[in-house]
Design a protein around this motif. Sequence first.
Motif, PDB file in Angstrom:
ATOM      1  N   ASP A 157      -1.461  33.196  27.535  1.00 26.32           N
ATOM      2  CA  ASP A 157      -2.052  32.248  28.486  1.00 26.32           C
ATOM      3  C   ASP A 157      -1.320  30.904  28.439  1.00 26.32           C
ATOM      4  N   LEU A 158      -0.892  30.491  27.236  1.00 25.35           N
ATOM      5  CA  LEU A 158      -0.105  29.256  27.108  1.00 25.35           C
ATOM      6  C   LEU A 158       1.219  29.382  27.851  1.00 25.35           C
ATOM      7  N   ILE A 159       1.859  30.532  27.722  1.00 30.49           N
ATOM      8  CA  ILE A 159       3.126  30.771  28.413  1.00 30.49           C
ATOM      9  C   ILE A 159       2.917  30.692  29.923  1.00 30.49           C
ATOM     10  N   SER A 160       1.872  31.332  30.406  1.00 32.07           N
ATOM     11  CA  SER A 160       1.565  31.305  31.838  1.00 32.07           C
ATOM     12  C   SER A 160       1.322  29.881  32.326  1.00 32.07           C
ATOM     13  N   ALA A 161       0.571  29.114  31.526  1.00 31.48           N
ATOM     14  CA  ALA A 161       0.261  27.741  31.919  1.00 31.48           C
ATOM     15  C   ALA A 161       1.523  26.883  31.986  1.00 31.48           C
ATOM     16  N   GLY A 162       2.426  27.066  31.021  1.00 27.68           N
ATOM     17  CA  GLY A 162       3.683  26.319  31.037  1.00 27.68           C
ATOM     18  C   GLY A 162       4.539  26.678  32.245  1.00 27.68           C
ATOM     19  N   LEU A 163       4.614  27.954  32.556  1.00 28.85           N
ATOM     20  CA  LEU A 163       5.387  28.386  33.720  1.00 28.85           C
ATOM     21  C   LEU A 163       4.811  27.813  35.008  1.00 28.85           C
ATOM     22  N   ALA A 164       3.485  27.814  35.115  1.00 35.43           N
ATOM     23  CA  ALA A 164       2.840  27.271  36.313  1.00 35.43           C
ATOM     24  C   ALA A 164       3.127  25.778  36.458  1.00 35.43           C
ATOM     25  N   GLU A 165       3.076  25.045  35.340  1.00 38.05           N
ATOM     26  CA  GLU A 165       3.367  23.607  35.383  1.00 38.05           C
ATOM     27  C   GLU A 165       4.794  23.350  35.849  1.00 38.05           C
ATOM     28  N   LEU A 166       5.738  24.132  35.331  1.00 34.63           N
ATOM     29  CA  LEU A 166       7.137  23.965  35.727  1.00 34.63           C
ATOM     30  C   LEU A 166       7.360  24.418  37.165  1.00 34.63           C
ATOM     31  N   GLY A 167       6.672  25.475  37.577  1.00 32.22           N
ATOM     32  CA  GLY A 167       6.777  25.920  38.965  1.00 32.22           C
ATOM     33  C   GLY A 167       6.310  24.843  39.925  1.00 32.22           C
ATOM     34  N   ASN A 168       5.219  24.180  39.584  1.00 31.43           N
ATOM     35  CA  ASN A 168       4.722  23.080  40.421  1.00 31.43           C
ATOM     36  C   ASN A 168       5.710  21.922  40.440  1.00 31.43           C
ATOM     37  N   TYR A 169       6.321  21.630  39.277  1.00 28.33           N
ATOM     38  CA  TYR A 169       7.297  20.541  39.208  1.00 28.33           C
ATOM     39  C   TYR A 169       8.509  20.834  40.094  1.00 28.33           C
ATOM     40  N   ALA A 170       8.883  22.101  40.187  1.00 21.62           N
ATOM     41  CA  ALA A 170      10.082  22.493  40.933  1.00 21.62           C
ATOM     42  C   ALA A 170       9.839  22.662  42.431  1.00 21.62           C
ATOM     43  N   GLN A 171       8.614  22.517  42.878  1.00 21.46           N
ATOM     44  CA  GLN A 171       8.283  22.854  44.259  1.00 21.46           C
ATOM     45  C   GLN A 171       9.050  22.062  45.299  1.00 21.46           C
ATOM     46  N   GLY A 172       9.439  20.843  44.979  1.00 20.42           N
ATOM     47  CA  GLY A 172      10.132  20.023  45.971  1.00 20.42           C
ATOM     48  C   GLY A 172      11.573  20.425  46.219  1.00 20.42           C
ATOM     49  N   GLY A 173      12.150  21.267  45.357  1.00 21.79           N
ATOM     50  CA  GLY A 173      13.550  21.661  45.510  1.00 21.79           C
ATOM     51  C   GLY A 173      13.689  23.159  45.671  1.00 21.79           C
ATOM     52  N   LYS A 174      14.880  23.663  45.369  1.00 18.47           N
ATOM     53  CA  LYS A 174      15.164  25.086  45.543  1.00 18.47           C
ATOM     54  C   LYS A 174      15.268  25.832  44.210  1.00 18.47           C
ATOM     55  N   VAL A 175      14.916  25.163  43.131  1.00 16.15           N
ATOM     56  CA  VAL A 175      15.090  25.750  41.798  1.00 16.15           C
ATOM     57  C   VAL A 175      13.907  26.640  41.446  1.00 16.15           C
ATOM     58  N   LYS A 176      14.222  27.824  40.897  1.00 14.73           N
ATOM     59  CA  LYS A 176      13.193  28.698  40.356  1.00 14.73           C
ATOM     60  C   LYS A 176      13.213  28.651  38.831  1.00 14.73           C
ATOM     61  N   ILE A 177      12.043  28.804  38.250  1.00 15.20           N
ATOM     62  CA  ILE A 177      11.914  28.865  36.802  1.00 15.20           C
ATOM     63  C   ILE A 177      11.947  30.334  36.417  1.00 15.20           C
ATOM     64  N   LEU A 178      12.917  30.705  35.587  1.00 16.81           N
ATOM     65  CA  LEU A 178      13.085  32.102  35.204  1.00 16.81           C
ATOM     66  C   LEU A 178      12.718  32.298  33.739  1.00 16.81           C
ATOM     67  N   LEU A 179      11.689  33.090  33.515  1.00 17.56           N
ATOM     68  CA  LEU A 179      11.286  33.462  32.159  1.00 17.56           C
ATOM     69  C   LEU A 179      12.173  34.601  31.684  1.00 17.56           C
ATOM     70  N   GLU A 180      12.863  34.405  30.566  1.00 18.48           N
ATOM     71  CA  GLU A 180      13.688  35.481  30.020  1.00 18.48           C
ATOM     72  C   GLU A 180      12.843  36.387  29.124  1.00 18.48           C
TER      73      GLU A 180
END
Length: 302
Positions: A157-180
């Motif tokens: 759940d912590l991992i999911s929350a971190g990804l969601a926070e970064l996804g929201n931060y990236a929304q203004g541009g074209k960058v995707k957050i990729l979990l390896e």
Amino acid sequence: MKVHYNRRSFLKQTAIGITTLGIPYPLSVFAREKYKLSFSTLGCPKWSFKEIVDFAAKHNYQGIEIRGIQGEMDLTKCPAFSKENIKNSIKLVKNSGLEIVGLGSSAKMHIKEEVLRKKNLDEAKQFIDLANQLGCKAVRVFPDKLPATSSRQETMDLISAGLAELGNYAQGGKVKILLESHGDLVYADDIRSVLNHVDHKNVALIWDVFNMWVKTKESPANVYAKLKPYIQHVHLKDGMLNNGKIKYVLFGTGEGPALEAVKLLDQSGYKGFYSFEWEKAWHPEIDEPEVAFPHFVKQMRG
């Protein structure tokens, strides 16, 4: 009117012309077009940015994945991306016919301790900002060994929350957050659970085929069936197992099922990059990049 062709256009036009005439031609004529190949700079930890770009272009790569340059893992501190040099670096990549396919951060998503968690998320956000400047469309983040002090579900759940926070931060541009797929988060069901929970258009997956297989022995077919909707980028490497220890070997000469995974991806129409992750920075005893990088191209083009 004079028409200018770059090498890729020339190969494509030549192949079309030969086909029209009914003349057989070797697969290698447009093998360069079949797969988009990149390598991670983990494989060449001593090279300058220019050496990285020049080698990639010379050896028929289409992209580079930047995970440190000359020992500096924080890319925001690399001279090539300083305020004075970043425009020239972008120009060098473009003029070489290459693409920066991803920036590899060291940001860990499983951290619970508040101060350290913020530090990791802030690093990822700085990489997102740099990626936007470079015209790069992906930033890699990862989980590592999941802590024994928390339940597995709590950490996921912590991992999911971190990804969601970064996804929201990236929304203004074209960058995707990729979990390896990395560390203890390598079972397909767990990864699917995390990404389902995030459900964010700016969050996707790097499928590291060997990372998963070496721990889970899940077949690529089984993994791909579960994770196909999320796969944005692919890491490839190979190795041999000896008493539970991994010895990394040249691509296609080990026990890993990477070629099986490539076949699955190809048949399903995957259009992303296949990125060679030769971990020379962590394993200095393995072959030099001058050997391993061209070998990867040969195997994939063959």
